[in-house]
Design an enzyme around this catalytic site. Structure first.
Site: not given
Ligand code: DGL
Length: 262
Positions: A73, A183
């Site tokens: 993440c 993301c």
């Molecule tokens: N997959 C997360 C990232 O890479 C998402 C973040 C979120 O939940 O806003 O930033």
């Protein structure tokens, strides 16, 4: 020791895009994936909350016996990885927007970055951008709402298309030739992006680089699984399993998805 799983966590289902690359590159490794979907999106939360959630996820995976943790993440990496590395002995691999390769290859000298508010406002993101992209114009855009749509399984809905169009159109007007997906949820939007973007715009994410880094750290620390049977993959989520099931359909046979309260 070496049969212990690789732990992977994300605010939800998005980090499975990273898991895929890891499972592909390291087919004999066992993995445990934690989808904290109940608390998604992390990107709209204050930095301190993102840190606390990252600590909770880390402790869960350590308790499950993981030998290394991939913070799949960008938002958690940019806000928490320094703390995690300082406070836990286990090795951590993080994920950051792939600005470096985009900055290296752009011809128009204009690179778009689509990421969460939490990532774009982090100090780590800004220092990376400054280090690798001097002389390059970075066009940042928060992908507000996209994580929720993906968590909902809406990778190709009209709403998703309209939001994406709204976010990338200003970048296209400025002549970007690279779009960095900052993301781990967003790689699931690549089919839609390919319909929206002109052919001269290259889309890049960090999945493969994270998998390569994971392999090299496991090698360096002599933690690779020496078994030569296919790895087993356990997925935990704290919401209904539907979206994970949809996303992981046909991914591998050795896969279990469980709903847990955490
Ligand atoms: N997959 C997360 C990232 O890479 C998402 C973040 C979120 O939940 O806003 O930033």
């Amino acid at each position: 020791m070496n049969r212990r799983p690789i732990g992977i966590f994300d605010s939800g289902v998005g980090g499975t895009s990273i898991w895929r690359e890891i499972a592909h590159l390291l087919p004999f490794e066992n993995t445990i994936y934690l989808a904290d979907s109940k608390n998604a999106p992390y990107g709209e939360r204050p930095a301190e909350e993102i840190l606390q959630l990252s600590i909770k996820n880390t402790e869960f995976l350590i308790q499950k016996g993981c030998k290394l943790i991939v913070v799949a993440c960008n938002t958690a990496t940019t806000n928490a990885i320094d703390y995690l590395r300082k406070n836990y002995e286990i090795p951590f691999i993080g994920i950051e927007p792939a600005i470096k390769p985009a900055a290296l290859h752009t011809k128009s000298k204009k690179v778009g970055v689509l990421a969460t508010k939490g990532t774009l406002s982090s100090a780590l993101f800004h220092s990376t951008a400054q280090l690798h992209a001097s002389g390059i114009e970075i066009l940042e855009r928060q992908g507000k709402g996209l994580v929720e749509l993906i968590e909902n399984g809406e990778m190709k809905s009209e709403e998703t298309r309209a939001l994406l169009q709204e976010y990338v159109n200003p970048m296209l007007k400025k002549d970007i030739d690279y779009l960095v997906l900052g993301c781990s949820h967003y790689p699931y939007l690549i089919p839609l992006l390919r319909e929206i973007l002109p052919n001269n715009v290259t889309v890049i994410d960090s999945g493969e680089a994270v998998a390569r880094q994971t392999k090299s750290i496991l090698e360096e620390k002599e933690l690779l699984n020496s078994d030569d049977s296919n790895g087993k993959h356990l997925f935990y989520t704290n919401v209904a399993t539907d979206t994970l099931e949809m996303i992981l359909k046909n991914a591998t046979e050795n896969l279990i998805i469980e709903q847990l309260d955490f």
